[in-house]
Design a protein around this motif. Structure first.
Motif, PDB file in Angstrom:
ATOM      1  N   GLN A   1       0.826  -1.192   0.000  1.00  0.00           N
ATOM      2  CA  GLN A   1       0.000   0.000   0.000  1.00  0.00           C
ATOM      3  C   GLN A   1       0.872   1.259   0.000  1.00  0.00           C
ATOM      4  OE1 GLN A   1      -3.054  -0.514  -0.544  1.00  0.00           O
ATOM      5  NE2 GLN A   1      -3.098  -2.699  -0.083  1.00  0.00           N
ATOM      6  N   GLN A   2       1.910   1.238  -0.831  1.00  0.00           N
ATOM      7  CA  GLN A   2       2.801   2.393  -0.917  1.00  0.00           C
ATOM      8  C   GLN A   2       2.043   3.675  -1.246  1.00  0.00           C
ATOM      9  OE1 GLN A   2       5.887   1.752  -3.742  1.00  0.00           O
ATOM     10  NE2 GLN A   2       6.734  -0.047  -2.723  1.00  0.00           N
ATOM     11  N   ALA A   3       1.115   3.584  -2.190  1.00  0.00           N
ATOM     12  CA  ALA A   3       0.396   4.781  -2.627  1.00  0.00           C
ATOM     13  C   ALA A   3      -0.404   5.387  -1.477  1.00  0.00           C
ATOM     14  CB  ALA A   3      -0.532   4.445  -3.795  1.00  0.00           C
ATOM     15  N   LEU A   4      -1.031   4.542  -0.656  1.00  0.00           N
ATOM     16  CA  LEU A   4      -1.812   5.056   0.463  1.00  0.00           C
ATOM     17  C   LEU A   4      -0.909   5.649   1.538  1.00  0.00           C
ATOM     18  CD1 LEU A   4      -4.589   2.336   0.885  1.00  0.00           C
ATOM     19  CD2 LEU A   4      -4.761   4.579  -0.188  1.00  0.00           C
ATOM     20  N   ILE A   5       0.248   5.040   1.780  1.00  0.00           N
ATOM     21  CA  ILE A   5       1.183   5.585   2.772  1.00  0.00           C
ATOM     22  C   ILE A   5       1.690   6.945   2.305  1.00  0.00           C
ATOM     23  CG2 ILE A   5       3.437   5.241   3.853  1.00  0.00           C
ATOM     24  CD1 ILE A   5       2.870   2.276   3.927  1.00  0.00           C
ATOM     25  N   ARG A   6       1.989   7.071   1.019  1.00  0.00           N
ATOM     26  CA  ARG A   6       2.427   8.368   0.499  1.00  0.00           C
ATOM     27  C   ARG A   6       1.308   9.405   0.608  1.00  0.00           C
ATOM     28  NH1 ARG A   6       5.029   5.118  -3.546  1.00  0.00           N
ATOM     29  NH2 ARG A   6       3.263   5.453  -4.959  1.00  0.00           N
ATOM     30  N   ALA A   7       0.071   8.975   0.386  1.00  0.00           N
ATOM     31  CA  ALA A   7      -1.056   9.904   0.489  1.00  0.00           C
ATOM     32  C   ALA A   7      -1.245  10.378   1.924  1.00  0.00           C
ATOM     33  CB  ALA A   7      -2.325   9.237  -0.032  1.00  0.00           C
ATOM     34  N   LEU A   8      -1.135   9.460   2.887  1.00  0.00           N
ATOM     35  CA  LEU A   8      -1.331   9.813   4.291  1.00  0.00           C
ATOM     36  C   LEU A   8      -0.207  10.688   4.824  1.00  0.00           C
ATOM     37  CD1 LEU A   8      -2.579   6.400   5.721  1.00  0.00           C
ATOM     38  CD2 LEU A   8      -3.917   8.504   5.519  1.00  0.00           C
TER      39      LEU A   8
ATOM     40  N   VAL B   1      -7.497   4.430  11.537  1.00  0.00           N
ATOM     41  CA  VAL B   1      -6.466   5.224  10.862  1.00  0.00           C
ATOM     42  C   VAL B   1      -5.804   6.196  11.830  1.00  0.00           C
ATOM     43  CG1 VAL B   1      -6.065   6.962   9.079  1.00  0.00           C
ATOM     44  CG2 VAL B   1      -7.515   5.002   8.589  1.00  0.00           C
ATOM     45  N   GLY B   2      -6.608   6.874  12.634  1.00  0.00           N
ATOM     46  CA  GLY B   2      -6.071   7.922  13.486  1.00  0.00           C
ATOM     47  C   GLY B   2      -5.217   7.418  14.632  1.00  0.00           C
ATOM     48  N   LEU B   3      -5.612   6.302  15.250  1.00  0.00           N
ATOM     49  CA  LEU B   3      -4.909   5.827  16.441  1.00  0.00           C
ATOM     50  C   LEU B   3      -3.849   4.775  16.149  1.00  0.00           C
ATOM     51  CD1 LEU B   3      -7.964   5.523  18.877  1.00  0.00           C
ATOM     52  CD2 LEU B   3      -6.287   7.377  18.741  1.00  0.00           C
ATOM     53  N   LEU B   4      -4.005   4.032  15.068  1.00  0.00           N
ATOM     54  CA  LEU B   4      -3.092   2.911  14.813  1.00  0.00           C
ATOM     55  C   LEU B   4      -2.230   3.111  13.559  1.00  0.00           C
ATOM     56  CD1 LEU B   4      -5.465  -0.092  15.660  1.00  0.00           C
ATOM     57  CD2 LEU B   4      -3.758   0.988  17.124  1.00  0.00           C
ATOM     58  N   ILE B   5      -2.855   3.488  12.453  1.00  0.00           N
ATOM     59  CA  ILE B   5      -2.122   3.540  11.188  1.00  0.00           C
ATOM     60  C   ILE B   5      -1.317   4.823  11.056  1.00  0.00           C
ATOM     61  CG2 ILE B   5      -2.366   3.580   8.683  1.00  0.00           C
ATOM     62  CD1 ILE B   5      -4.825   1.811   8.973  1.00  0.00           C
ATOM     63  N   LEU B   6      -1.950   5.973  11.270  1.00  0.00           N
ATOM     64  CA  LEU B   6      -1.269   7.253  11.068  1.00  0.00           C
ATOM     65  C   LEU B   6      -0.045   7.426  11.967  1.00  0.00           C
ATOM     66  CD1 LEU B   6      -1.300   9.862   9.466  1.00  0.00           C
ATOM     67  CD2 LEU B   6      -2.780  10.847  11.217  1.00  0.00           C
ATOM     68  N   PRO B   7      -0.102   7.072  13.276  1.00  0.00           N
ATOM     69  CA  PRO B   7       1.126   7.181  14.080  1.00  0.00           C
ATOM     70  C   PRO B   7       2.272   6.338  13.538  1.00  0.00           C
ATOM     71  CG  PRO B   7      -0.783   6.968  15.508  1.00  0.00           C
ATOM     72  CD  PRO B   7      -1.272   6.730  14.112  1.00  0.00           C
TER      73      PRO B   7
ATOM     74  N   LEU C   1      -3.327  -1.219   6.595  1.00  0.00           N
ATOM     75  CA  LEU C   1      -4.040  -0.610   5.473  1.00  0.00           C
ATOM     76  C   LEU C   1      -4.653  -1.678   4.570  1.00  0.00           C
ATOM     77  CD1 LEU C   1      -1.650   2.337   4.521  1.00  0.00           C
ATOM     78  CD2 LEU C   1      -4.027   2.551   5.266  1.00  0.00           C
ATOM     79  N   SER C   2      -3.946  -2.768   4.370  1.00  0.00           N
ATOM     80  CA  SER C   2      -4.500  -3.875   3.576  1.00  0.00           C
ATOM     81  C   SER C   2      -5.724  -4.463   4.267  1.00  0.00           C
ATOM     82  CB  SER C   2      -3.440  -4.949   3.359  1.00  0.00           C
ATOM     83  OG  SER C   2      -2.347  -4.448   2.610  1.00  0.00           O
ATOM     84  N   TRP C   3      -5.622  -4.632   5.579  1.00  0.00           N
ATOM     85  CA  TRP C   3      -6.778  -5.136   6.325  1.00  0.00           C
ATOM     86  C   TRP C   3      -7.959  -4.169   6.236  1.00  0.00           C
ATOM     87  CZ3 TRP C   3      -3.769  -6.629  11.429  1.00  0.00           C
ATOM     88  CH2 TRP C   3      -2.976  -7.763  11.163  1.00  0.00           C
ATOM     89  N   LEU C   4      -7.669  -2.872   6.355  1.00  0.00           N
ATOM     90  CA  LEU C   4      -8.736  -1.875   6.304  1.00  0.00           C
ATOM     91  C   LEU C   4      -9.434  -1.890   4.951  1.00  0.00           C
ATOM     92  CD1 LEU C   4     -10.282   0.560   7.447  1.00  0.00           C
ATOM     93  CD2 LEU C   4      -8.404   2.019   6.662  1.00  0.00           C
ATOM     94  N   LEU C   5      -8.660  -1.950   3.860  1.00  0.00           N
ATOM     95  CA  LEU C   5      -9.281  -2.009   2.536  1.00  0.00           C
ATOM     96  C   LEU C   5     -10.106  -3.278   2.376  1.00  0.00           C
ATOM     97  CD1 LEU C   5      -6.443  -0.689   0.189  1.00  0.00           C
ATOM     98  CD2 LEU C   5      -8.460   0.528   1.003  1.00  0.00           C
ATOM     99  N   GLY C   6      -9.616  -4.386   2.912  1.00  0.00           N
ATOM    100  CA  GLY C   6     -10.391  -5.616   2.861  1.00  0.00           C
ATOM    101  C   GLY C   6     -11.699  -5.494   3.624  1.00  0.00           C
TER     102      GLY C   6
END
Length: 861
Positions: free
Chosen positions: A251-258, A477-483, A507-512
């Motif tokens: 999920q490189q694209a999503l990490i770059r977006a975030l 996203v706010g508490l787990l992924i973004l940090p 992020l893969s789990w979230l999209l799933g």
């Protein structure tokens, strides 16, 4: 005792003054024209400042109310209006002059954005030396030197085609180059209810667009970048790089977006999933992201301060607050400082300062400071959809929870405690958890209600599952992924890669999860633009529903519910009244797309172009216009022939709209009927498809579609002369659609239909090229009005001056979408003459020089 004896004098209000300043700035962006010049606006601004200084020294108002009105309302509003007037004049002045459009210039530039690179393609869409690493790129740059001094310091938006591997490797943010560019005026297609690229360029101060002319002179790489742009480039490179520690993030694209606000590589399928589930806002750098980053560093600053004993003297909140502000500023700069991040940064600044100094700032003051600060920096921000979504969402939360803190602190508002014993530690934790969950649900409810109408007005729909799914997605996203994403950028080496790997996995789990929920819950609900009465009623209802608990009459807001449910019914928001026919030739650049609508049926003739980069007019222009204007399924989609500028948007239309039937010449209809060009059936197929064959007639209520060409259903449908030719007839009104036929077919039509009656509207064949629109066609059709669909100053030169002259000599009213934007001609049951509306005649000051929509000269040279 008289009324004057009990009136209390009012003192100037800081909050009112800030909001008046913001209102004064923002409203200028909506003016139809800007009076005066940049010089006169500057003098006016200085005059207001001088008047303010004189009032401070000499003025003694007779009453407190007059003093409040002058200092809290009039002066801030006038100062804001003068500031915006001067700034907007400067923006208009800093645009490429008409005489320089299409000219070449040798410049030295510095890349000021993250370049978007993709595998190079040829003009015809095939891979161009893909094995050798050639790239196509687009980026923003600042001119630092050049032959023409007028370009110095200007910002330009460029494309660079077929970049060699070595040059592509050096094309990074902050890098400096010497090259030749061809510049064009900052201009874009203009259609109702669609993204306005020209306004987007205006907001960002883009002086010109264009492309690199590497065939005229070999571009010279001067130096790599430095500063914040180079730092952003290095972080992006770290995310994309494949190393032993990082075998490749899925999920490189999503990490770059975030992290960086770089959404260019997020694929269309992911974007569509986020849109349908109402979670697309998670990719926008907003208050959620900035707030979470500042909160994390506020906590870390406090822990480190206690650990190292930094709080023995002075304010114990100084170090945590400073860490939070620095982190918020760093994240905002790293993300490219979009408007939403600027607003969040200003509100974070206000909250942290209040926390450090143990002061309570009202939500109105914090939001007003953020609003005024953003508008002072960017007076045209009110034209951005993200501006309204961001501030309306925060305003809805502040309105919903107004006074909540005071009630909680006084103990008057407690969550349910179940069977917990008062004072029991676990009971207290359960109570706190219950309150937190209730607050989260109420927050999502407030955002949903607050953004309901903006979503309908801007995106022509709402996500029915957004409330439920955001309860999971936002804290995830706010508490787990973004940090993890942000800390991955802070920590170097293997530690940072590990943190990004953990974020990538989640992020893969979230999209799933979102994909699973999307298949089982009602998702995106397209809604047409509501009438003014419904819009006003819904706005009042939303405001009442957002009022704090206990406000008298708050329950009346539930009258919104029947409005929402009624709007979901087919045709519920359609305009009543007498029957009508509307024909809109959309502005799709060098392409064609025509919408014909009656009070009960919708026809689309061609879908505009599709580009090699993945953009297509069908999803970006045609479908949004249809859903916002009419909102009902499409009865018939006709594709004249297979050229990309006519059929390139078919996939985008099929992906977003329900299509009842599809017509196309010969075998092309079979390919399109399987779900779009080149999609291998990956898109929804129309209910049925048939060839457009001369002699066939289709009836949709009072609208009749008579097919005049081609004469055979055995053609492949790819050639210009295979184009479908359709005659639309409604209550004596006749509209002729001709695709890209040449003068050869025009003469055959005249022979085949010798008794052909005059048409009210003709969409010119082949965009007005010299090889079409023959005298034979003009004498045969005798059009009352002619519309050319062409690109602005396109290298094809459509429409040709000779063609324009022929139509003008015949007495037809002439329109060109390149000059006027989308053109709509409408007839009602009582009107013999059409009502004509052109998109570029909208009351906007940057469109003030556009000629009126009167059907005059149509050439663009």
């Amino acid at each position: 005792m008289g009324w004057g004896e009990i009136t209390l004098a009012r003192t100037p209000s800081l909050v009112t003054g800030i909001w008046s300043l913001a209102a004064g700035i923002g409203q200028v962006a909506l003016w139809p024209e800007l009076p005066g010049s940049v010089e006169s606006a500057g003098l006016l601004l200085m005059g207001v400042i001088a008047l303010t200084a004189l009032l401070l020294v000499f003025s003694r108002p007779a009453s407190g109310n007059a003093r409040w009105l002058v200092w809290s309302v009039i002066l801030p509003f006038v100062f804001g209006a003068c500031w915006a007037l001067h700034s907007n004049h400067e923006v208009l002045k800093q645009r490429l002059p008409d005489v320089l459009h299409g000219t070449d210039h040798r410049i030295t530039m510095e890349v000021s954005s993250l370049p978007q690179l993709s595998p190079a393609v040829s003009r015809f869409g095939s891979n161009f030396h893909l094995s050798t690493g050639h790239k196509d790129g687009r980026f923003t740059a600042r001119v630092i030197d050049g032959e023409n001094p007028v370009f110095l310091g200007q910002v330009i938006r460029l494309r660079w085609y077929r970049i060699g591997p070595e040059l592509a490797q050096n094309l990074t943010a902050g890098s400096r180059w010497k090259l030749v560019v061809r510049l064009k005026q900052p201009r874009g297609s203009l259609n109702p209810h669609t993204f306005d690229y020209e306004t987007w360029l205006l907001q960002r101060g883009i002086y010109a667009t264009g492309y690199v002319r590497d065939r005229d002179d070999v571009p010279q790489f001067i130096a790599a970048g430095d500063g914040m742009d180079a730092l952003r480039e290095r972080v992006r490179d770290r995310i994309s790089r494949v190393t032993p520690e990082n075998s490749g993030l899925h999920q490189q694209a999503l990490i770059r977006a975030l992290l960086l606000g770089d959404k260019g590589d997020v694929d269309a399928r992911t974007r569509d999933l986020l849109r349908r589930t109402g979670t697309a806002h998670l990719l926008a750098i907003s208050g959620l992201h900035v707030g979470m980053v500042s909160g994390i560093f506020l906590l870390l600053g406090g822990l480190l301060g206690r650990l190292f004993g930094l709080f023995k003297k002075g304010n114990p909140l100084f170090w945590p607050g400073g860490a939070a502000l620095i982190a918020a500023l760093a994240y905002t700069l790293l993300s490219g400082a979009p408007l939403s991040a600027q607003r969040a940064l200003m509100m974070t600044f206000v909250v942290i300062i209040a926390l450090v100094h143990r002061r309570r700032f009202g939500g109105g003051l914090a939001l007003g400071l953020a609003l005024a600060s953003v508008l002072l920096l960017q007076p045209l921000a009110v034209l951005d959809a993200g501006f309204w979504l961001s501030f309306v969402a925060v305003g809805a939360l502040l309105l919903r929870f107004r006074g909540r803190t005071a009630r909680v602190e006084s103990g008057s508002e407690e969550g349910p405690v179940g069977n917990a014993i008062p004072g029991n530690r676990w009971g207290h934790r359960l109570r706190s958890l219950t309150i937190a969950c209730g607050t989260a649900i109420q927050s999502q409810w407030a955002i949903l209600i607050g953004l309901l109408l903006p979503s309908v007005l801007i995106f022509s729909g709402v996500s029915a599952s957004g409330l439920l799914l955001n309860l999971v997605a936002i804290p995830w996203v706010g508490l787990l992924i973004l940090p993890l994403v942000f800390l991955g950028a802070v920590f170097p080496g293997a530690v940072g890669q590990l943190l990004w790997w953990l974020a990538d996995m989640q992020l893969s789990w979230l999209l799933g999860f979102l994909a699973y929920a999307d298949g089982r819950l009602p998702g995106w609900q397209p809604l047409p633009l509501p009438p003014i009465a419904v819009l006003s009623f819904a706005a009042i209802s939303c405001f009442i529903l957002l009022l704090p608990r206990g406000f008298p009459g708050r329950g009346l807001g539930w009258c919104l519910v029947p409005v929402v449910f009624a709007s979901l019914l087919p045709g519920a928001w359609q305009r009543p009244g007498e029957p009508f026919l509307e024909v809109t030739v959309l502005d799709v650049g060098q392409g064609l797309s025509v919408v014909a609508a009656t009070d009960g049926h919708r026809i689309l003739f061609d879908t505009g172009a599709g580009s090699d980069s993945g953009w297509d007019a069908g999803s970006s222009i045609v479908a949004p216009y249809l859903m916002a204007e009419y909102g009902t399924p499409l009865d018939l989609l006709a594709v004249s022939h297979g050229d990309r500028d006519h059929a390139g948007g078919v996939g985008g239309v099929l992906a977003q709209m329900e299509v009842g039937a599809l017509a196309a010449p010969g075998r092309l209809g079979e390919r399109l009927g399987r779900g779009g060009v080149g999609t291998d059936g990956g898109l929804p197929a129309p209910a049925r498809h048939f060839p457009c064959l001369a002699g066939r007639e289709d009836v949709l209520g009072e609208l009749k579609v008579q097919w005049l060409w081609p004469e055979s259903d055995g053609v492949d449908g790819e050639e210009n002369d295979h184009s479908c030719v359709a005659l639309l007839a409604w209550r004596g009104i006749r509209v002729l659609l001709t695709g890209d036929i040449s003068d050869k077919v025009e003469r055959r039509l005249k022979v085949a239909y010798p008794e052909f009656e005059q048409v009210d509207l003709l969409v010119a064949p082949h965009h007005g090229s010299r090889s079409s629109s023959s005298s034979a066609l003009i004498r045969w059709a005798r059009p009352g009005a002619v519309v050319f669909s062409a690109g602005y100053r396109h290298h094809f030169g459509h429409p040709h001056p000779d063609v324009v002259a022929r139509y003008g000599k015949a007495g037809a009213s002439l329109f060109n979408t390149a000059m006027t934007g989308a053109v709509t001609l409408s007839w009602s049951g009582a009107d013999a003459e059409p009502r004509v509306v052109c998109a570029r005649n909208a009351p906007r000051f940057w469109l003030a020089e556009v000629p009126l929509c009167t059907g005059g000269e149509a050439s663009v040279r």
